[in-house]
Design an enzyme around this catalytic site. Sequence first.
Site, PDB file in Angstrom:
ATOM      1  N   CYS A 193       1.665  46.292 106.255  1.00  0.00           N
ATOM      2  CA  CYS A 193       1.166  47.657 106.051  1.00  0.00           C
ATOM      3  C   CYS A 193      -0.341  47.642 105.748  1.00  0.00           C
ATOM      4  O   CYS A 193      -1.126  47.245 106.586  1.00  0.00           O
ATOM      5  CB  CYS A 193       1.982  48.345 104.967  1.00  0.00           C
ATOM      6  SG  CYS A 193       1.900  50.150 105.062  1.00  0.00           S
TER       7      CYS A 193
ATOM      8  N   HIS B 196       7.609  47.730 107.282  1.00  0.00           N
ATOM      9  CA  HIS B 196       8.089  47.186 106.012  1.00  0.00           C
ATOM     10  C   HIS B 196       9.331  46.319 106.233  1.00  0.00           C
ATOM     11  O   HIS B 196      10.445  46.851 106.291  1.00  0.00           O
ATOM     12  CB  HIS B 196       8.419  48.321 105.039  1.00  0.00           C
ATOM     13  CG  HIS B 196       7.231  48.943 104.409  1.00  0.00           C
ATOM     14  ND1 HIS B 196       6.911  48.777 103.078  1.00  0.00           N
ATOM     15  CD2 HIS B 196       6.241  49.716 104.931  1.00  0.00           C
ATOM     16  CE1 HIS B 196       5.800  49.433 102.801  1.00  0.00           C
ATOM     17  NE2 HIS B 196       5.375  50.004 103.908  1.00  0.00           N
TER      18      HIS B 196
ATOM     19  N   GLU C 179      10.890  44.496 104.228  1.00  0.00           N
ATOM     20  CA  GLU C 179      11.806  44.482 103.079  1.00  0.00           C
ATOM     21  C   GLU C 179      12.757  45.670 103.114  1.00  0.00           C
ATOM     22  O   GLU C 179      13.703  45.735 102.318  1.00  0.00           O
ATOM     23  CB  GLU C 179      10.999  44.487 101.779  1.00  0.00           C
ATOM     24  CG  GLU C 179      10.615  45.835 101.227  1.00  0.00           C
ATOM     25  CD  GLU C 179       9.566  46.574 102.039  1.00  0.00           C
ATOM     26  OE1 GLU C 179       9.405  47.794 101.840  1.00  0.00           O
ATOM     27  OE2 GLU C 179       8.901  45.941 102.888  1.00  0.00           O
TER      28      GLU C 179
END
Length: 396
Positions: free
Chosen positions: A284, A368, A370
Amino acid sequence: MSDEAPQNQSFSPPPPGATAALVLADGTVLWGKGLGATGSAVGEVVFNTAMTGYQEVLTDPSYAGQIITFTFPHIGNVGANGEDIECLTPAARGAILRADVTEPSNWRASRHLGAWMASNGIIGITGIDTRALTRRIRETGAPNGTIARAPDGIFDLEALRRKAADWPGLLGMDLAKDVTCGQTYQWDETLWQLGQGYGRQADPQFHVVAVDYGAKRNILRCLASAGCKVTVVPATTTGEEILGHHPDGVFLSNGPGDPEATGTYAVPAIKAVLDAGLPLFGICLGHQMLALALGGKTRKMETGHRGANHPVKDLLTGKVEITSQNHGFAVVEEGLPKGVSVSHRSLFDGSVEGLSVADRPVFSVQYHPEASPGPQDSHYLFERFVSLMKANKPKT
């Protein structure tokens, strides 16, 4: 549509029962019922398309300076709990919802969403036609707006409009310094498991320094679960200080704001890590500032990418991942220096979603991996980072 409203603009009176308003910079007023905290807050009005995980969204530090429109209508139905948070102090300016929030119906719920928002200073408004607002954002870009809640239904609409019109916007704004940690700390919490909660990493194999530009907790958990001892350092940490921790690798986190503004102090530190030859992984905002450190450029997007359903193609393998995203800036593909190539691409708009560097253990992604919330298609990237550290760790 211009952000400038005509002078002496007249506003329609609020409908009966209205206790909240969203006032855009051009004078548009959307009325609804208030939720969460009282008062007013100004920010960029954006939309998020995720169908689950609203608590993780509201606590994502990358939403600093933004008011979130949820396109999914049933927000709040599973309440709030003490586990599904990505930071202790939420930075989002407000939340815009379609339907009234119902009483929570979930075995993990400990609070009503409205009570949780109030305790965290987040203003909410319900009863908004979020489909129409989302369409406007998609067609004309993310506007500045002021969200306000007043239980008595009394608002100074011109003052709220002026507040939105005078807000400078995210372009050129460094927000990482507002959401980063205050000091260096160690992280060992691992991923959540049903019936067990969060675990602890007791036998790390690698040491990672994570630079916190607004890091989500689940990123740190993914690193710990992948076998890493994690040292988290503030955004303004210098390259010399990062290398002084003697890490096996360096991670550049997500975060809010304009990467060029944050890059004034972050890019020199990233260049020092690159010069040291350490494995480096950015996501990001970290991905964007890695591009700047390598000689690339970034740009402000019209609407940005925010949601948990964004398809991204890995150009090396041809595999398509469904990803979680939250960003309003992007790396400019034209002018990327020699040796830096695009590794992933958005199948929505073709924008750059990943970078790789020839002959260096360095890579990044715009999305992202995660998740939290979102699909876990991209968890493999943490293992890729570990593999690079293993391959580059000196033999003892």
